[in-house]
Design a protein around this motif. Structure first.
Motif, mmCIF file in Angstrom:
data_model
loop_
_atom_site.group_PDB
_atom_site.id
_atom_site.type_symbol
_atom_site.label_atom_id
_atom_site.label_comp_id
_atom_site.label_asym_id
_atom_site.label_seq_id
_atom_site.Cartn_x
_atom_site.Cartn_y
_atom_site.Cartn_z
ATOM 1 N N VAL A 54 -0.160 -8.588 -0.306
ATOM 2 C CA VAL A 54 0.371 -7.474 0.477
ATOM 3 C C VAL A 54 -0.732 -7.084 1.459
ATOM 4 O O VAL A 54 -1.753 -6.529 1.052
ATOM 5 C CB VAL A 54 0.748 -6.272 -0.405
ATOM 6 N N PRO A 55 -0.564 -7.411 2.740
ATOM 7 C CA PRO A 55 -1.651 -7.189 3.706
ATOM 8 C C PRO A 55 -2.052 -5.724 3.795
ATOM 9 O O PRO A 55 -1.215 -4.817 3.635
ATOM 10 C CB PRO A 55 -1.047 -7.683 5.031
ATOM 11 N N LEU A 56 -3.322 -5.498 4.078
ATOM 12 C CA LEU A 56 -3.821 -4.126 4.154
ATOM 13 C C LEU A 56 -3.111 -3.332 5.246
ATOM 14 O O LEU A 56 -2.747 -2.168 5.036
ATOM 15 C CB LEU A 56 -5.331 -4.127 4.399
ATOM 16 N N ALA A 57 -2.921 -3.926 6.406
ATOM 17 C CA ALA A 57 -2.271 -3.204 7.499
ATOM 18 C C ALA A 57 -0.818 -2.886 7.161
ATOM 19 O O ALA A 57 -0.299 -1.820 7.514
ATOM 20 C CB ALA A 57 -2.352 -4.003 8.799
ATOM 21 N N TYR A 58 -0.142 -3.817 6.480
ATOM 22 C CA TYR A 58 1.233 -3.557 6.063
ATOM 23 C C TYR A 58 1.264 -2.445 5.024
ATOM 24 O O TYR A 58 2.135 -1.561 5.063
ATOM 25 C CB TYR A 58 1.853 -4.830 5.500
ATOM 26 N N ALA A 59 0.317 -2.470 4.084
ATOM 27 C CA ALA A 59 0.232 -1.401 3.091
ATOM 28 C C ALA A 59 -0.018 -0.061 3.766
ATOM 29 O O ALA A 59 0.561 0.972 3.364
ATOM 30 C CB ALA A 59 -0.874 -1.704 2.086
ATOM 31 N N TRP A 60 -0.877 -0.049 4.770
ATOM 32 C CA TRP A 60 -1.158 1.184 5.506
ATOM 33 C C TRP A 60 0.123 1.758 6.096
ATOM 34 O O TRP A 60 0.413 2.949 5.967
ATOM 35 C CB TRP A 60 -2.171 0.900 6.608
ATOM 36 N N ASP A 61 0.909 0.894 6.735
ATOM 37 C CA ASP A 61 2.165 1.333 7.341
ATOM 38 C C ASP A 61 3.182 1.758 6.296
ATOM 39 O O ASP A 61 4.092 2.542 6.588
ATOM 40 C CB ASP A 61 2.769 0.206 8.186
ATOM 41 N N SER A 62 3.036 1.255 5.068
ATOM 42 C CA SER A 62 4.036 1.454 4.019
ATOM 43 C C SER A 62 3.692 2.567 3.043
ATOM 44 O O SER A 62 4.384 2.745 2.047
ATOM 45 C CB SER A 62 4.238 0.146 3.239
ATOM 46 N N GLY A 63 2.620 3.303 3.323
ATOM 47 C CA GLY A 63 2.281 4.435 2.472
ATOM 48 C C GLY A 63 0.808 4.632 2.203
ATOM 49 O O GLY A 63 0.386 5.725 1.822
ATOM 50 N N ALA A 64 -0.017 3.593 2.380
ATOM 51 C CA ALA A 64 -1.436 3.707 2.048
ATOM 52 C C ALA A 64 -2.186 4.657 2.963
ATOM 53 O O ALA A 64 -3.279 5.126 2.612
ATOM 54 C CB ALA A 64 -2.101 2.320 2.076
ATOM 55 N N HIS A 65 -1.625 4.960 4.129
ATOM 56 C CA HIS A 65 -2.285 5.914 5.038
ATOM 57 C C HIS A 65 -2.419 7.292 4.400
ATOM 58 O O HIS A 65 -3.288 8.080 4.784
ATOM 59 C CB HIS A 65 -1.497 6.029 6.351
ATOM 60 N N ALA A 66 -1.579 7.580 3.396
ATOM 61 C CA ALA A 66 -1.608 8.891 2.743
ATOM 62 C C ALA A 66 -2.448 8.889 1.469
ATOM 63 O O ALA A 66 -2.581 9.936 0.839
ATOM 64 C CB ALA A 66 -0.182 9.340 2.421
ATOM 65 N N TRP A 67 -3.028 7.754 1.090
ATOM 66 C CA TRP A 67 -3.818 7.683 -0.126
ATOM 67 C C TRP A 67 -5.215 8.241 0.087
ATOM 68 O O TRP A 67 -5.702 8.364 1.206
ATOM 69 C CB TRP A 67 -3.972 6.234 -0.578
ATOM 70 N N GLY A 68 -5.876 8.510 -1.042
ATOM 71 C CA GLY A 68 -7.282 8.848 -1.014
ATOM 72 C C GLY A 68 -8.132 7.589 -0.887
ATOM 73 O O GLY A 68 -7.666 6.465 -1.108
ATOM 74 N N ALA A 69 -9.401 7.786 -0.561
ATOM 75 C CA ALA A 69 -10.289 6.654 -0.312
ATOM 76 C C ALA A 69 -10.452 5.777 -1.547
ATOM 77 O O ALA A 69 -10.522 4.542 -1.432
ATOM 78 C CB ALA A 69 -11.652 7.162 0.156
ATOM 79 N N ARG A 70 -10.524 6.370 -2.737
ATOM 80 C CA ARG A 70 -10.741 5.577 -3.953
ATOM 81 C C ARG A 70 -9.571 4.647 -4.230
ATOM 82 O O ARG A 70 -9.767 3.478 -4.588
ATOM 83 C CB ARG A 70 -10.983 6.496 -5.153
ATOM 84 N N LEU A 71 -8.350 5.129 -4.061
ATOM 85 C CA LEU A 71 -7.184 4.293 -4.317
ATOM 86 C C LEU A 71 -7.105 3.162 -3.297
ATOM 87 O O LEU A 71 -6.762 2.024 -3.637
ATOM 88 C CB LEU A 71 -5.913 5.137 -4.292
ATOM 89 N N ARG A 72 -7.439 3.456 -2.039
ATOM 90 C CA ARG A 72 -7.428 2.396 -1.030
ATOM 91 C C ARG A 72 -8.473 1.328 -1.357
ATOM 92 O O ARG A 72 -8.231 0.125 -1.189
ATOM 93 C CB ARG A 72 -7.656 2.979 0.364
ATOM 94 N N LEU A 73 -9.654 1.741 -1.825
ATOM 95 C CA LEU A 73 -10.691 0.787 -2.202
ATOM 96 C C LEU A 73 -10.220 -0.078 -3.368
ATOM 97 O O LEU A 73 -10.426 -1.305 -3.371
ATOM 98 C CB LEU A 73 -11.972 1.532 -2.582
ATOM 99 N N THR A 74 -9.577 0.538 -4.345
ATOM 100 C CA THR A 74 -9.055 -0.198 -5.488
ATOM 101 C C THR A 74 -8.014 -1.214 -5.051
ATOM 102 O O THR A 74 -8.032 -2.374 -5.470
ATOM 103 C CB THR A 74 -8.442 0.767 -6.512
ATOM 104 N N PHE A 75 -7.112 -0.802 -4.196
ATOM 105 C CA PHE A 75 -6.060 -1.696 -3.705
ATOM 106 C C PHE A 75 -6.651 -2.898 -2.983
ATOM 107 O O PHE A 75 -6.242 -4.044 -3.205
ATOM 108 C CB PHE A 75 -5.132 -0.924 -2.761
ATOM 109 N N ALA A 76 -7.632 -2.667 -2.124
ATOM 110 C CA ALA A 76 -8.214 -3.736 -1.325
ATOM 111 C C ALA A 76 -8.951 -4.756 -2.167
ATOM 112 O O ALA A 76 -9.161 -5.895 -1.722
ATOM 113 C CB ALA A 76 -9.156 -3.154 -0.268
ATOM 114 N N ASN A 77 -9.349 -4.375 -3.388
ATOM 115 C CA ASN A 77 -10.125 -5.259 -4.251
ATOM 116 C C ASN A 77 -9.400 -5.612 -5.547
ATOM 117 O O ASN A 77 -10.012 -6.152 -6.472
ATOM 118 C CB ASN A 77 -11.469 -4.610 -4.576
ATOM 119 N N ASP A 78 -8.120 -5.334 -5.620
ATOM 120 C CA ASP A 78 -7.343 -5.595 -6.829
ATOM 121 C C ASP A 78 -7.056 -7.092 -6.946
ATOM 122 O O ASP A 78 -6.385 -7.663 -6.079
ATOM 123 C CB ASP A 78 -6.036 -4.808 -6.762
#
Length: 220
Positions: free
Chosen positions: A132-156
């Protein structure tokens, strides 16, 4: 090369990921993914936001997002190379005591054999793709996440796979409606991972991609 099927723990998504290898054999049980797909939030079409920034997902690649690997000194790229490559040799770096120096794989996206050699000029032959590409995730809801969750997602590890560099570049940030692996034999596993990751992180998926994913899961 078989992708390690990893299911993130929804109740502790910011803390850890559990990874298990799929059962032997070519078939994959797609029923959990089909159920998750039916429950996904959907949108008529992807809305491209103009505020995406890769840095919002933290430094590439973090060491410590996966509880089982936290503090091993090796960043996420090293960990995925060690997981997905075969016949590997290792070298100690400043941070990682067993960084992959060389290895080989069959890219799941093409089925082609690819040799990996560590180094600025040759390391790009094998790249780590976000299913699931990072930019697609951003458009799909990740823009509203906190920094820790975004870091976790990018390295999951559940959302990461080693692939040939050309396929990774061809895919870019495309969702399933616009890009699926050329290797038809891998599309089932790709769809399973895409759906489970999107479901775990509560991401919305565009309707055209839902149809493509449903078709791929039906071929499992």
């Amino acid at each position: 090369m078989a992708l390690v099927v990893c299911t993130a723990l929804a109740a502790a998504v910011a803390a850890q990921t559990v990874c298990t290898r799929p059962a032997p054999g070519p078939r994959v049980d797609a029923r959990p993914a089909l159920a998750a797909l039916a429950a996904l939030a959907t949108v008529p079409a992807r809305t491209h936001r103009d505020d995406y920034d890769r840095a919002a997902f933290g430094p590439a690649w973090d060491d410590g997002s996966d509880a089982a690997l936290a503090g091993n000194g090796c960043d996420t790229r090293d960990d995925i190379l060690a997981r997905d490559l075969r016949d590997t040799t290792h070298v100690a770096t400043t941070a990682c005591p067993r960084a992959v120096a060389a290895g080989e794989m069959r890219s799941p996206y093409t089925g082609d054999r690819v040799d990996f050699r560590r180094g600025r000029e040759r390391g790009g032959t094998v790249q780590i793709d976000h299913i699931v590409p990072l930019a697609y995730a951003w458009d799909s809801g990740a823009h509203a996440w906190g920094a820790r969750l975004r870091l976790t997602f990018a390295n999951d590890p559940a959302n990461l796979v080693a692939v040939d560099g050309r396929s990774n570049q061809d895919k870019g940030d495309s969702p399933p409606a616009e890009w699926m692996p050329p290797n038809a034999g891998f599309r089932c596993r790709y769809a399973v991972q895409f759906v489970l990751v999107a479901s775990t992180y509560g991401l919305a998926v565009d309707e055209r991609s839902v149809a493509v994913l449903r078709d791929a899961l039906g071929q499992c």
